[in-house]
Design an enzyme around this catalytic site. Structure first.
Site, PDB file in Angstrom:
ATOM      1  N   ARG A   1      59.330  54.365  39.071  1.00 37.91           N
ATOM      2  CA  ARG A   1      58.608  53.928  38.150  1.00 37.91           C
ATOM      3  C   ARG A   1      57.357  54.965  37.979  1.00 37.91           C
ATOM      4  NH1 ARG A   1      62.886  51.620  37.446  1.00 37.91           N
ATOM      5  NH2 ARG A   1      63.131  49.638  36.269  1.00 37.91           N
TER       6      ARG A   1
ATOM      7  N   SER B   1      60.122  44.297  32.860  1.00 38.25           N
ATOM      8  CA  SER B   1      59.358  44.049  34.118  1.00 38.25           C
ATOM      9  C   SER B   1      57.892  44.412  33.994  1.00 38.25           C
ATOM     10  CB  SER B   1      60.023  44.606  35.212  1.00 38.25           C
ATOM     11  OG  SER B   1      61.264  44.786  35.414  1.00 38.25           O
TER      12      SER B   1
ATOM     13  N   GLU C   1      53.391  47.304  35.972  1.00 35.21           N
ATOM     14  CA  GLU C   1      53.963  48.564  35.686  1.00 35.21           C
ATOM     15  C   GLU C   1      53.912  48.801  34.226  1.00 35.21           C
ATOM     16  OE1 GLU C   1      57.715  49.736  33.620  1.00 35.21           O
ATOM     17  OE2 GLU C   1      58.559  48.146  34.756  1.00 35.21           O
TER      18      GLU C   1
END
Ligand code: EPU
Length: 333
Positions: A161, A233, A329
């Site tokens: 990520r 997420s 995130e």
């Protein structure tokens, strides 16, 4: 054309209603460059599909939305194709296009919300595949010189990520197109992710079947941002040293984990959040989704600050209970 005082509610999947003093849709690189010349020394920012941001305040500057479209094959052999895709193309539309053409490599990434230009920034990933596995290069405008640059895969510093565009080059470039290397038949699909294996039982592992299974799994447990605001997420899955993990495991015997290299493990943040009591729980206008605790949702009228406060409460509880810090995130703007 520049618009003024525009609500961004329809430009972020969380559905947060903030305004931008100035707003332009970008349909070509030339238009982008001439606008950037006008904006020299003025504040501006770029949104892609708005699917990985939390907007916490009205913005006094200029918001640019990438809407440049186009998918073009730029190289082809018997085994593979190199495809150039403009940043404003919707990611899932690209996946559907690849399935129609029978080009493999991104079928596991079906139904990820967002635009193509945002995909490399956080190296999107799902069901055992990350963008980096098919990525060849991307085109970008350097905001200092206002000229083009090409970044090849090795330069992008892709990780879980993350990429150079989220770290050292943050705010320094604007991505305008990417090129991917996709495979022709026979395809080698990646189906070892537990839930995917189950969904494919008794079916051929064609790229179309894999994508259909991924879409089924996603729609069964992730809320549709068109119906209920969310950004997928909200936190990253934390990665811990084996030593720290073993200490935590002594107290929480059932904690799930996945090996990450030989000396680290990844823990599902969704489990930590669920086991801190937040799953399916609503506080005012925000909460954690009932089927996937890692997804924070806006029940309709939440402000960005409310979502942020709830996220900070989750971070505090998880830290107190498990001694594990959760990193966001989504990007805060
Ligand atoms: N879990 C729980 N409770 C929950 C949710 C998850 O206990 O409420 C535990 C379970 O043990 C489950 C495990 O977490 O088996 C993994 O859950 P899941 O398969 O849903 O995956 P994830 O690790 O929570 C990651 C990505 C998703 C991606 C899926 C599938 C991150 C931060 N998230 O989620 O990506 O779709 O894997 O590959 O890495 C996104 O980035 O926005 C995103 C949705």
């Amino acid at each position: 054309m520049t618009q003024t005082n525009v609500s961004l509610k329809n430009y972020n999947t969380f559905g947060i209603d903030v305004t931008s003093a100035f707003f332009s849709e970008i349909t070509s690189e030339d238009q982008l460059i001439s606008l950037l010349h006008e904006l020299k020394n003025k504040p501006f920012r770029v949104l892609g599909g708005g699917s990985n941001v939390l907007l916490t305040a009205n913005y006094e500057g200029h918001t640019l939305i990438m809407k440049n479209k186009g998918i073009e094959i730029v190289e082809e052999t018997d085994e593979e194709v190199v495809v150039e895709i403009q940043a404003g193309v919707d990611w899932h539309q690209l996946v559907l296009w690849s399935l129609e053409q029978d080009y493999g490599g991104i079928e596991n990434l079906a139904l990820i919300p967002g635009s193509v230009g945002a995909a490399p920034i956080q190296n999107i990933g799902a069901y055992g595949v990350e963008l980096k596995s098919v990525f060849q290069s991307c085109r970008a405008i350097d905001l200092e010189t206002l000229t083009h640059k090409v970044f090849y895969k090795e330069e992008c510093e892709f990780g879980y990520r993350t990429s150079i565009f989220k770290t050292r080059l943050k705010g320094k470039i604007i991505l305008t197109a990417i090129t991917l290397r996709l495979k022709k038949k026979p395809h080698q699909t990646k189906t070892n992710y537990g839930a995917l294996q189950d969904a494919l039982k008794g079916k051929q592992h064609t790229i179309q079947n894999v994508a259909a299974a991924v879409m089924d799994i996603r729609s069964s447990k992730l809320p549709d941002p068109k119906k209920i605001g969310n950004s997928g997420s909200f936190f990253k899955n934390p990665i811990l040293s084996i030593k720290l993990f073993e200490e935590i495991q002594k107290r929480f015997k059932k904690i799930p984990f996945y090996p990450e290299g030989h000396d680290r493990v990844k823990i599902p943040a969704g489990w930590l959040i669920e086991n801190s009591g937040f799953k399916g729980k609503r506080v005012g206008n925000v909460g954690c989704h009932e089927k996937q605790a890692l997804v924070l949702v806006n029940y309709g009228e939440a402000t960005g600050t409310e979502v942020l406060k709830h996220a900070e409460l989750i971070q505090k509880e998880v830290l107190e209970r498990f001694n594990i810090p959760l990193e966001m995130e989504v990007n805060l703007l």
